[in-house]
Scaffold this motif. Structure first.
Motif, PDB file in Angstrom:
ATOM      1  N   ALA A 120       0.873  -1.175   0.000  1.00 22.16           N
ATOM      2  CA  ALA A 120       0.000   0.000   0.000  1.00 22.16           C
ATOM      3  C   ALA A 120       0.909   1.223   0.000  1.00 22.16           C
ATOM      4  CB  ALA A 120      -0.868  -0.008   1.247  1.00 22.16           C
ATOM      5  N   CYS A 121       0.525   2.256  -0.742  1.00 22.55           N
ATOM      6  CA  CYS A 121       1.392   3.432  -0.815  1.00 22.55           C
ATOM      7  C   CYS A 121       0.554   4.707  -0.883  1.00 22.55           C
ATOM      8  CB  CYS A 121       2.300   3.347  -2.053  1.00 22.55           C
ATOM      9  SG  CYS A 121       1.390   3.513  -3.593  1.00 22.55           S
ATOM     10  N   GLY A 122       1.219   5.827  -0.671  1.00 22.69           N
ATOM     11  CA  GLY A 122       0.593   7.130  -0.838  1.00 22.69           C
ATOM     12  C   GLY A 122       0.915   7.654  -2.238  1.00 22.69           C
ATOM     13  N   PHE A 195       3.544   8.949   8.910  1.00 23.37           N
ATOM     14  CA  PHE A 195       3.300   9.402   7.552  1.00 23.37           C
ATOM     15  C   PHE A 195       4.095  10.696   7.366  1.00 23.37           C
ATOM     16  CE2 PHE A 195      -0.667   6.861   8.240  1.00 23.37           C
ATOM     17  CZ  PHE A 195      -0.437   5.918   7.248  1.00 23.37           C
ATOM     18  N   GLU A 196       4.247  11.118   6.117  1.00 19.33           N
ATOM     19  CA  GLU A 196       5.144  12.228   5.806  1.00 19.33           C
ATOM     20  C   GLU A 196       4.493  13.579   6.097  1.00 19.33           C
ATOM     21  OE1 GLU A 196       4.168   9.808   3.546  1.00 19.33           O
ATOM     22  OE2 GLU A 196       5.829   8.585   4.274  1.00 19.33           O
ATOM     23  N   VAL A 212       4.833   6.861  -2.436  1.00 20.02           N
ATOM     24  CA  VAL A 212       5.706   6.706  -1.269  1.00 20.02           C
ATOM     25  C   VAL A 212       5.158   5.604  -0.360  1.00 20.02           C
ATOM     26  CG1 VAL A 212       4.490   8.633  -0.097  1.00 20.02           C
ATOM     27  CG2 VAL A 212       6.720   7.880   0.758  1.00 20.02           C
ATOM     28  N   GLY A 213       6.072   4.812   0.186  1.00 18.89           N
ATOM     29  CA  GLY A 213       5.649   3.757   1.103  1.00 18.89           C
ATOM     30  C   GLY A 213       6.784   3.366   2.036  1.00 18.89           C
ATOM     31  N   MET A 214       6.459   2.434   2.949  1.00 17.51           N
ATOM     32  CA  MET A 214       7.410   2.072   4.016  1.00 17.51           C
ATOM     33  C   MET A 214       7.874   0.617   3.920  1.00 17.51           C
ATOM     34  SD  MET A 214       5.288   3.783   7.133  1.00 17.51           S
ATOM     35  CE  MET A 214       4.402   5.341   6.901  1.00 17.51           C
ATOM     36  N   THR A 237      -3.364   4.052  -1.711  1.00 16.06           N
ATOM     37  CA  THR A 237      -4.470   4.042  -0.738  1.00 16.06           C
ATOM     38  C   THR A 237      -4.896   5.449  -0.331  1.00 16.06           C
ATOM     39  OG1 THR A 237      -2.860   3.803   1.034  1.00 16.06           O
ATOM     40  CG2 THR A 237      -3.890   1.784   0.225  1.00 16.06           C
ATOM     41  N   ASP A 238      -4.052   6.414  -0.624  1.00 11.87           N
ATOM     42  CA  ASP A 238      -4.376   7.802  -0.263  1.00 11.87           C
ATOM     43  C   ASP A 238      -3.538   8.705  -1.136  1.00 11.87           C
ATOM     44  OD1 ASP A 238      -1.788   8.619   1.573  1.00 11.87           O
ATOM     45  OD2 ASP A 238      -2.300   6.513   1.731  1.00 11.87           O
ATOM     46  N   ALA A 240      -1.102  11.687  -1.310  1.00 12.72           N
ATOM     47  CA  ALA A 240      -0.172  12.301  -0.362  1.00 12.72           C
ATOM     48  C   ALA A 240       0.685  13.313  -1.117  1.00 12.72           C
ATOM     49  CB  ALA A 240       0.695  11.208   0.278  1.00 12.72           C
ATOM     50  N   VAL A 250      -3.882  11.397   6.808  1.00 11.75           N
ATOM     51  CA  VAL A 250      -3.902   9.971   6.446  1.00 11.75           C
ATOM     52  C   VAL A 250      -3.966   9.161   7.725  1.00 11.75           C
ATOM     53  CG1 VAL A 250      -2.735   8.168   5.127  1.00 11.75           C
ATOM     54  CG2 VAL A 250      -2.248  10.557   4.615  1.00 11.75           C
ATOM     55  N   VAL A 255      -5.918   3.549   5.038  1.00 13.72           N
ATOM     56  CA  VAL A 255      -5.022   2.759   4.187  1.00 13.72           C
ATOM     57  C   VAL A 255      -5.562   1.333   4.057  1.00 13.72           C
ATOM     58  CG1 VAL A 255      -2.704   1.710   4.116  1.00 13.72           C
ATOM     59  CG2 VAL A 255      -2.952   4.145   4.653  1.00 13.72           C
TER      60      VAL A 255
END
Ligand code: HPA
Length: 277
Positions: A120-122, A195-196, A212-214, A237-238, A240, A250, A255
Motif C-alpha cells: 500500500a502506498c501514498g 506518515f510524511e 511513497v511507502g514504508m 491508498t491515499d 499524499a 492519512v 489505508v
C-alpha cells in the motif's frame, strides 16, 4: 586494529529454513508472492494450501502487529505452484533490514526465481487517485538502511549489485496485459512509521517519485542480489501530494480500507500474471 566480527555464512542459516519448509510440502513453487497491508485475501485463493506459521521456520521473525503473526501459504494459484507470504516484516517494527529481507533469501534459496511484491502506498503524482494500482518501474531508497550492508556472502550474490532493470520488463508487460488500467511509476521508500509531512511529500515528488511507502525496497534489494525476476505492485491508498489546498490527513484505517476495497482487482491482476508465468 579494528575488530570486525565476521558473521557465520548466512547461506547455512537459509539452508535450515529451506529444509523446514520443504519437509512440510511436496510443492516446488515457481513464484513467491508477498502480500502487503490489507491485501491478505489473496492467500485464501491458494488451492490445497500448506500453511506454515513463520514461527516454525528457523530464523524467520514474526510480525509485531497483533493477530498478524504471519504464515507462509504454499499451494497452487491459477494452476501454478506458488508460495504466498501472508504478512511481511517492516523496518519500522524495529527489525534489522537483514531480518526484514530474510524471508526472500530463504525463498530464493529454495529455488524460487520470480518474486511478486504488493504494498500500500501514498500517491505523490497528482494525476493519480486513491484506488489506483501502480506497477513499480524503479525505486528510490530513502530508508537510510540496506539489508546488503555487512560482509557479503558471495554464494548469494555480488558485493556491488547492478540496479539497472531491477523491475523485470517482461513481468511489467504481463501486468499491463492482464489489466489495461494500471499506472506505472517510481516508488520511494521511507523508514516510517510516521506518515510524511507536507514538506516531505513535496520534496519526495520533487525527487521524481510517483508514490511513497514504508516497505518493499528491502525485499527487492535482496531479491535483486540473488538474481530474481521481480514484479512489484502498489495500491495507492491515499493521495499524499502535500500540495496546499489538497492536503489530507492519512490514517492507517483509511489505508487498510482502501487496500481492502482494491484487493479484488489486485488479486485478479496477480492471478492473471501468475497464470501467464
Ligand atoms: N505514506 C507512506 N506510506 C504509505 C502511505 C503514505 O501516504 N499510504 C500507505 N502507505
Amino acid at each position: 586494529m579494528t575488530d570486525v566480527a565476521i558473521p557465520p555464512t548466512r547461506s547455512g542459516a537459509f539452508g535450515l529454513a529451506v529444509e523446514a519448509i520443504a519437509a512440510r510440502t511436496k510443492v516446488r513453487p515457481i513464484a513467491a508472492i508477498i502480500l502487503g497491508s490489507g491485501l491478505g485475501a489473496l492467500a485464501d485463493d491458494v488451492k490445497e494450501p500448506t500453511r506454515i506459521p513463520y514461527a516454525e521456520i528457523p530464523g524467520w521473525k514474526r510480525s509485531t502487529a497483533p493477530g498478524h503473526a504471519g504464515e507462509l501459504v504454499v499451494g497452487s494459484l491459477s494452476g501454478k505452484p506458488v508460495a504466498v507470504m501472508r504478512g511481511r516484516l517492516h523496518y519500522y517494527e524495529g527489525y534489522d533490514m537483514a531480518d526484514v529481507a530474510y524471508p526472500v533469501r530463504v525463498l530464493a534459496a529454495w529455488g524460487i526465481d520470480t518474486l511478486i511484491v504488493t504494498n500500500a502506498c501514498g500517491g505523490l503524482n497528482p494525476a493519480y487517485s486513491a484506488g489506483d494500482i501502480m506497477v513499480i518501474s524503479d525505486h528510490i531508497n530513502l530508508m537510510a538502511a540496506n539489508p546488503l550492508r555487512g560482509v557479503n556472502d558471495d554464494a548469494l550474490g555480488p558485493r556491488f549489485p547492478d540496479m539497472v532493470g531491477v523491475y523485470t520488463e517482461e513481468l511489467r508487460a504481463l501486468a499491463h496485459e492482464v489489466d489495461g488500467g494500471l499506472r506505472e511509476g517510481i516508488y520511494v521508500a521511507v523508514a516510517g512509521p510516521n506518515f510524511e509531512t507536507p514538506a516531505e511529500l513535496r520534496m519526495l515528488r520533487g525527487l521524481g517519485a510517483d508514490a511513497v511507502g514504508m516497505s518493499t525496497v528491502p525485499e527487492i534489494l535482496v531479491a535483486r542480489h540473488m538474481g530474481m525476476r521481480i514484479l512489484a505492485l502498489s495500491t495507492v491508498t491515499d493521495m499524499a501530494t502535500g500540495i496546499p489546498g489538497q492536503i489530507q490527513h492519512v490514517t492507517h484505517e483509511e489505508v487498510l480500507e482502501v487496500a481492502g476495497r482494491t484487493g479484488k482487482r489486485l488479486a485478479s491482476l496477480v492471478k492473471g500474471v501468475v497464470a501467464r508465468l
